[in-house]
Structure formats: structure tokens, C-alpha cells
Enzyme design. Structure first.
Site, PDB file in Angstrom:
ATOM      1  N   CYS A 118       1.673  -0.354   7.786  1.00 29.31           N
ATOM      2  CA  CYS A 118       2.078  -1.902   7.804  1.00 29.31           C
ATOM      3  C   CYS A 118       1.601  -2.490   9.273  1.00 29.31           C
ATOM      4  O   CYS A 118       1.425  -3.899   8.954  1.00 29.31           O
ATOM      5  CB  CYS A 118       3.652  -1.876   7.784  1.00 29.31           C
ATOM      6  SG  CYS A 118       4.400  -1.420   6.088  1.00 29.31           S
TER       7      CYS A 118
ATOM      8  N   GLU B  58       7.204  -4.440   4.013  1.00 33.37           N
ATOM      9  CA  GLU B  58       6.413  -5.437   5.074  1.00 33.37           C
ATOM     10  C   GLU B  58       5.046  -5.830   4.131  1.00 33.37           C
ATOM     11  O   GLU B  58       4.613  -7.156   4.539  1.00 33.37           O
ATOM     12  CB  GLU B  58       5.964  -4.641   6.326  1.00 33.37           C
ATOM     13  CG  GLU B  58       7.357  -4.460   7.127  1.00 33.37           C
ATOM     14  CD  GLU B  58       7.847  -3.177   6.960  1.00 33.37           C
ATOM     15  OE1 GLU B  58       8.012  -2.424   5.755  1.00 33.37           O
ATOM     16  OE2 GLU B  58       8.476  -2.522   7.761  1.00 33.37           O
TER      17      GLU B  58
ATOM     18  N   ASN C 123      10.602  -2.988  -0.457  1.00 37.79           N
ATOM     19  CA  ASN C 123       9.850  -1.701  -0.722  1.00 37.79           C
ATOM     20  C   ASN C 123      10.028  -1.522  -2.300  1.00 37.79           C
ATOM     21  O   ASN C 123      11.030  -1.445  -2.884  1.00 37.79           O
ATOM     22  CB  ASN C 123       9.991  -0.277   0.069  1.00 37.79           C
ATOM     23  CG  ASN C 123      11.450   0.090   0.048  1.00 37.79           C
ATOM     24  OD1 ASN C 123      12.381  -0.826   0.152  1.00 37.79           O
ATOM     25  ND2 ASN C 123      11.552   1.378   0.329  1.00 37.79           N
TER      26      ASN C 123
ATOM     27  N   GLU D 178       8.707   1.478  -5.101  1.00 36.77           N
ATOM     28  CA  GLU D 178       8.223   2.763  -5.094  1.00 36.77           C
ATOM     29  C   GLU D 178       7.677   3.099  -6.594  1.00 36.77           C
ATOM     30  O   GLU D 178       7.973   2.063  -7.379  1.00 36.77           O
ATOM     31  CB  GLU D 178       9.502   3.707  -4.764  1.00 36.77           C
ATOM     32  CG  GLU D 178       9.851   3.787  -3.209  1.00 36.77           C
ATOM     33  CD  GLU D 178      10.828   4.672  -2.791  1.00 36.77           C
ATOM     34  OE1 GLU D 178      11.461   5.520  -3.610  1.00 36.77           O
ATOM     35  OE2 GLU D 178      10.991   4.720  -1.454  1.00 36.77           O
TER      36      GLU D 178
HETATM   37  N1  THU Z   1       8.947   1.989   4.150  1.00 41.32           N
HETATM   38  C1  THU Z   1       8.987   0.639   4.282  1.00 41.32           C
HETATM   39  O1  THU Z   1       9.136  -0.111   3.176  1.00 41.32           O
HETATM   40  N2  THU Z   1       8.439   0.130   5.429  1.00 41.32           N
HETATM   41  C2  THU Z   1       8.047   0.708   6.445  1.00 41.32           C
HETATM   42  O2  THU Z   1       7.712   0.300   7.494  1.00 41.32           O
HETATM   43  C3  THU Z   1       8.377   2.436   6.339  1.00 41.32           C
HETATM   44  C4  THU Z   1       8.630   3.062   5.001  1.00 41.32           C
HETATM   45  C5  THU Z   1       9.455   2.454   2.730  1.00 41.32           C
HETATM   46  C6  THU Z   1       8.486   3.168   1.923  1.00 41.32           C
HETATM   47  C7  THU Z   1       9.187   4.123   0.993  1.00 41.32           C
HETATM   48  O3  THU Z   1       9.775   3.254  -0.286  1.00 41.32           O
HETATM   49  C8  THU Z   1      10.344   4.162   1.939  1.00 41.32           C
HETATM   50  O4  THU Z   1      10.751   3.281   2.755  1.00 41.32           O
HETATM   51  C9  THU Z   1      10.525   5.802   2.538  1.00 41.32           C
HETATM   52  O5  THU Z   1       9.460   6.004   3.237  1.00 41.32           O
END
Ligand code: THU
Length: 160
Positions: free
Chosen positions: A115, A75, A62, A64
């Protein structure tokens, strides 16, 4: 009026060591991708690893952003990269692992709805199921034999 029942069957492994060796290897790649997450705001790190038919492994974490909605999940980072780099290769399997810097995450963490929708597009495109395994930082591992199994009533091109 009639009622429609939608059922999903998942497999739950007590520990990563109980999964097939090739799954363990893919999950280890997801875990090392997770460690590279850029998640200074949520402190929730997610890693994803994809096995392609040509045996390549694509990973993502992820990413941000100070403008929160501009960030992207692990994902989708991984699957869009796979789609961009190997548009003709089938995606066989995806492994996902998540951990928090604030608390211990032993619950298996499923992919979010957005996702699931994104993965579903590739499953439909390649007309071949994508097997999904997901977990927290440790503990149980959940398997779904396809993305469709995680997204009942998914939206697809047939509605356009
Ligand atoms: N996040 C993911 O990477 N995948 C998911 O399926 C759910 C959430 C990340 C997004 C964000 O950076 C952090 O987790 C908190 O939501």
C-alpha cells in the site's frame, strides 16, 4: 564505503481527540468504512478515508477472497477508487483504522509495504505530499507528513 542514515520523524497523538477536528472527522469515516470490511478469513478489518482537494471524501475497506492473494487492502481499494473517479484531484490526506475480531488492537497499524508503494505513486503523480494518519481501533494515532516519509528508497518512474 560510507554509511547512509535514513531518518523518519512521525507525530504521535495519545488519542484521536487530540488531533485536529478535520482529522477526527476523516478518521471517523475510516472507522465506519472499516466496519464495512469484507474480511471473513483474517477477521482483520481495515478502513481508509481520503480527503481530496475538492473536499470529496473517498473511503475503502479491505476486500478478501477465498483465493487469498486476490483480496485487496483498504488503502489500495480507496486510493484506486479515488484515482479512477477523480484522476485530476489531489489527495490531501489519508486516515486509516484497523481492528481485529480476535483481539483488541490499540497499536497504531501502519499501511503495509504494497500500500505504501501504491500511495507513493499518487503522491509522485500529484507532486504534493499525502498526509497519513493511522491508528488501531482506539489508542494512539500516528501522523506522517507525507507517504515518502514512510517509504525510504521507494521505487518510482525515474528508474524505468
Ligand atoms: N490489510 C489492509 O487492508 N491494509 C494493510 O495495510 C494491511 C493489511 C488487510 C489485508 C487483509 O484483508 C487483512 O488486512 C489481513 O492482512
Amino acid at each position: 564505503m560510507k554509511e547512509v542514515k535514513i531518518e523518519t520523524t512521525l507525530q504521535v497523538y495519545d488519542h484521536l481527540n487530540d488531533t485536529p477536528k478535520e482529522v477526527q472527522d476523516l478518521m471517523k469515516q475510516a472507522i465506519s468504512a472499516r466496519e464495512k470490511a469484507y474480511a471473513p478469513y483474517s477477521k482483520f478489518n481495515v478502513g481508509a478515508a481520503l480527503l481530496l482537494e475538492n473536499k470529496e471524501i473517498i473511503t475503502g475497506s479491505n476486500q478478501e477472497n477465498a483465493s487469498y492473494p486476490s483480496g485487496l487492502c483498504a488503502e489500495r481499494t480507496a486510493i484506486y477508487f479515488a484515482g479512477a473517479k477523480y484522476p485530476e484531484e489531489k489527495i490531501i490526506r489519508m486516515a486509516i483504522s484497523a481492528s481485529s475480531k480476535i483481539h483488541t488492537t490499540i497499536t497504531p497499524i501502519p499501511p503495509c509495504g504494497a500500500c505504501r508503494q501504491a500511495i507513493s505513486e499518487y503522491e509522485n503523480k500529484q507532486n504534493h505530499p499525502i498526509e497519513i494518519y493511522f491508528m488501531g481501533e482506539s489508542g494512539k494515532v500516528v501522523r506522517s507528513n507525507s507517504l515518502a516519509n514512510l517509504l525510504p528508497l521507494g521505487f518510482d518512474k525515474s528508474y524505468l
